[in-house]
Design a protein around this motif. Sequence first.
Motif, PDB file in Angstrom:
ATOM      1  N   ARG A 123      -9.501  13.727   0.665  1.00 27.23           N
ATOM      2  CA  ARG A 123      -9.710  13.061   2.001  1.00 27.23           C
ATOM      3  C   ARG A 123     -11.158  12.211   1.961  1.00 27.23           C
ATOM      4  N   ILE A 124     -12.219  12.878   1.079  1.00 25.60           N
ATOM      5  CA  ILE A 124     -13.270  12.202   1.209  1.00 25.60           C
ATOM      6  C   ILE A 124     -13.345  10.638   0.395  1.00 25.60           C
ATOM      7  N   LEU A 125     -12.484  10.645  -0.641  1.00 28.35           N
ATOM      8  CA  LEU A 125     -12.328   9.297  -1.275  1.00 28.35           C
ATOM      9  C   LEU A 125     -11.319   8.493  -0.532  1.00 28.35           C
ATOM     10  N   SER A 126     -10.346   9.015  -0.014  1.00 25.72           N
ATOM     11  CA  SER A 126      -9.424   8.192   0.890  1.00 25.72           C
ATOM     12  C   SER A 126     -10.449   7.499   2.101  1.00 25.72           C
ATOM     13  N   LEU A 127     -11.210   8.151   2.748  1.00 25.16           N
ATOM     14  CA  LEU A 127     -12.019   7.772   3.889  1.00 25.16           C
ATOM     15  C   LEU A 127     -13.094   6.711   3.353  1.00 25.16           C
ATOM     16  N   LEU A 155       9.634  -2.160  -1.962  1.00 25.11           N
ATOM     17  CA  LEU A 155       8.841  -1.368  -1.005  1.00 25.11           C
ATOM     18  C   LEU A 155       7.369  -1.365  -1.559  1.00 25.11           C
ATOM     19  N   ASP A 156       6.174  -1.292  -0.944  1.00 22.54           N
ATOM     20  CA  ASP A 156       4.974  -1.130  -1.370  1.00 22.54           C
ATOM     21  C   ASP A 156       4.631   0.513  -2.023  1.00 22.54           C
ATOM     22  N   PHE A 157       5.122   1.339  -1.290  1.00 27.89           N
ATOM     23  CA  PHE A 157       5.024   2.720  -1.572  1.00 27.89           C
ATOM     24  C   PHE A 157       5.947   3.308  -0.770  1.00 27.89           C
ATOM     25  N   SER A 158       6.156   4.640  -1.249  1.00 25.56           N
ATOM     26  CA  SER A 158       6.927   5.590  -0.558  1.00 25.56           C
ATOM     27  C   SER A 158       6.623   7.128  -0.370  1.00 25.56           C
ATOM     28  N   LEU A 159       6.678   7.707   0.679  1.00 29.14           N
ATOM     29  CA  LEU A 159       6.326   9.092   0.858  1.00 29.14           C
ATOM     30  C   LEU A 159       7.647   9.876   0.607  1.00 29.14           C
ATOM     31  N   VAL A 160       7.815  10.593  -0.474  1.00 34.45           N
ATOM     32  CA  VAL A 160       9.082  11.209  -0.904  1.00 34.45           C
ATOM     33  C   VAL A 160       8.814  12.641  -1.210  1.00 34.45           C
ATOM     34  N   ASN A 161       9.991  13.333  -1.404  1.00 39.25           N
ATOM     35  CA  ASN A 161      10.032  14.673  -2.034  1.00 39.25           C
ATOM     36  C   ASN A 161      10.109  14.475  -3.485  1.00 39.25           C
ATOM     37  N   GLY A 196       5.056  13.589  -2.151  1.00 40.34           N
ATOM     38  CA  GLY A 196       4.039  12.882  -2.964  1.00 40.34           C
ATOM     39  C   GLY A 196       4.280  11.572  -2.548  1.00 40.34           C
ATOM     40  N   LEU A 197       3.387  10.555  -2.960  1.00 45.68           N
ATOM     41  CA  LEU A 197       3.580   9.024  -2.964  1.00 45.68           C
ATOM     42  C   LEU A 197       4.209   8.628  -4.327  1.00 45.68           C
ATOM     43  N   VAL A 198       4.767   7.592  -4.086  1.00 43.70           N
ATOM     44  CA  VAL A 198       5.293   6.610  -5.328  1.00 43.70           C
ATOM     45  C   VAL A 198       4.808   5.265  -5.037  1.00 43.70           C
ATOM     46  N   LEU A 199       3.990   4.963  -5.839  1.00 48.21           N
ATOM     47  CA  LEU A 199       3.466   3.294  -5.802  1.00 48.21           C
ATOM     48  C   LEU A 199       4.503   2.388  -6.566  1.00 48.21           C
ATOM     49  N   SER A 200       4.363   1.142  -5.948  1.00 44.00           N
ATOM     50  CA  SER A 200       5.166  -0.053  -6.505  1.00 44.00           C
ATOM     51  C   SER A 200       4.218  -0.303  -7.811  1.00 44.00           C
ATOM     52  N   SER A 201       4.792  -0.968  -8.777  1.00 42.70           N
ATOM     53  CA  SER A 201       4.228  -1.260  -9.952  1.00 42.70           C
ATOM     54  C   SER A 201       3.303  -2.389  -9.769  1.00 42.70           C
ATOM     55  N   GLY A 202       3.476  -3.248  -8.902  1.00 45.09           N
ATOM     56  CA  GLY A 202       2.748  -4.535  -8.509  1.00 45.09           C
ATOM     57  C   GLY A 202       1.648  -3.998  -7.782  1.00 45.09           C
ATOM     58  N   ASP A 203       0.523  -5.249  -7.710  1.00 39.83           N
ATOM     59  CA  ASP A 203      -0.505  -4.881  -6.851  1.00 39.83           C
ATOM     60  C   ASP A 203      -0.312  -4.617  -5.188  1.00 39.83           C
ATOM     61  N   ALA A 228      -1.559  -2.672   2.484  1.00 40.02           N
ATOM     62  CA  ALA A 228      -0.743  -1.512   2.053  1.00 40.02           C
ATOM     63  C   ALA A 228      -1.649  -0.651   1.545  1.00 40.02           C
ATOM     64  N   GLN A 229      -2.708  -1.093   0.697  1.00 40.87           N
ATOM     65  CA  GLN A 229      -3.779   0.088   0.410  1.00 40.87           C
ATOM     66  C   GLN A 229      -4.276   0.922   1.651  1.00 40.87           C
ATOM     67  N   CYS A 230      -4.549   0.258   2.656  1.00 41.03           N
ATOM     68  CA  CYS A 230      -5.219   0.935   3.699  1.00 41.03           C
ATOM     69  C   CYS A 230      -4.047   1.917   4.471  1.00 41.03           C
ATOM     70  N   LEU A 231      -2.913   1.357   4.579  1.00 40.72           N
ATOM     71  CA  LEU A 231      -1.705   2.432   4.822  1.00 40.72           C
ATOM     72  C   LEU A 231      -1.586   3.609   4.124  1.00 40.72           C
ATOM     73  N   ALA A 232      -1.635   3.171   2.748  1.00 39.79           N
ATOM     74  CA  ALA A 232      -1.504   4.348   1.764  1.00 39.79           C
ATOM     75  C   ALA A 232      -2.823   5.357   1.906  1.00 39.79           C
ATOM     76  N   ASN A 233      -3.809   4.750   2.139  1.00 35.22           N
ATOM     77  CA  ASN A 233      -4.866   5.596   2.230  1.00 35.22           C
ATOM     78  C   ASN A 233      -4.914   6.617   3.585  1.00 35.22           C
ATOM     79  N   ALA A 234      -4.163   5.984   4.671  1.00 32.37           N
ATOM     80  CA  ALA A 234      -3.919   6.757   5.810  1.00 32.37           C
ATOM     81  C   ALA A 234      -2.916   7.822   5.621  1.00 32.37           C
TER      82      ALA A 234
END
Length: 288
Positions: A74-78, A143-149, A258-265, A270-276
């Motif tokens: 949480r701290i690192l994401s904030l 997709l940039d990233f996914s929230l998945v089982n 968990g999150l799965v991130l795209s292999s690209g930058d 997208a980084q801000c939403l992933a952190n949220a």
Amino acid sequence: MQMNLDTELLQTLVAIVDSGSFKAAAKNVHRTQSAVSMQMKRLEEIVEQPLFEKHGRRSVLTLHGQNLLLYARRILSLQQEALATFRSPEIQGEVRIGVCDDYVLSFMPAIFASFAKSFPNVFIRLDSQPSSKLIESTKGGDLDFSLVNVLHGDTDYEILTSDPLVWVTSRNHSTHEVSPLPLAIESNCLWGRWAQKVLNEENRLYRVGYSTFNIAGIVAIIEAGLAVSVMSRTSVPPQLRILQPADGFPELPHTQIGLVLSSGDMSPAAQCLANAVRQSMTATSIAA
């Protein structure tokens, strides 16, 4: 004198857990293994609790370590969110996010509402499908990233939290008392296989009467009193009832989210939403 949590120490703690060992973490944080060990000793001194314990040759988190890990994320994401906000106050563009349909209604409304206040110029394209489809789309760059089982395989996940699986039935029917028990499961779903395994171990008669590709179909079938099913606890809508061991239904495993991130930058948006997403999910885990 009040002690502060050094973010570098927290980054190393997260690196140890995510990489699986002190040795692998040392490479990731560009330090020697002995320096990493000294950092964790310092962190234990700050929180005045042991964070690791030996299981054979492996070092694993204690309960205190597990709790601190949640706060560390949480701290690192904030921190990342704050830096991104001030360095790029006009963040805009499109974010392509996938969310397993089990969690769209339970998690995403609050996340999207909060995110929109900070980044009103970001356009979000949401894809809601089973986890296996979202993982495929994310790895393929759609997709940039996914929230998945979390599923077994060679996919890299960033584990955020876990959720217990539960049996569910209609509030207005006694379908769970029928024999053989009618089941509704999502097609090619790991949870369905877990449910059948548990029922087989209990020597309980059942039949798979319904199969669908999304959670909305499962809910409709259960609400109609046609079958029982398995869902994650956080995704159970109010019109369904959770069955307990007292109802004759054994406990089920937990599923990891968990999150799965795209292999690209990823773009700054997208980084801000992933952190949220990270912040919200770890906060939910701590609150639970």
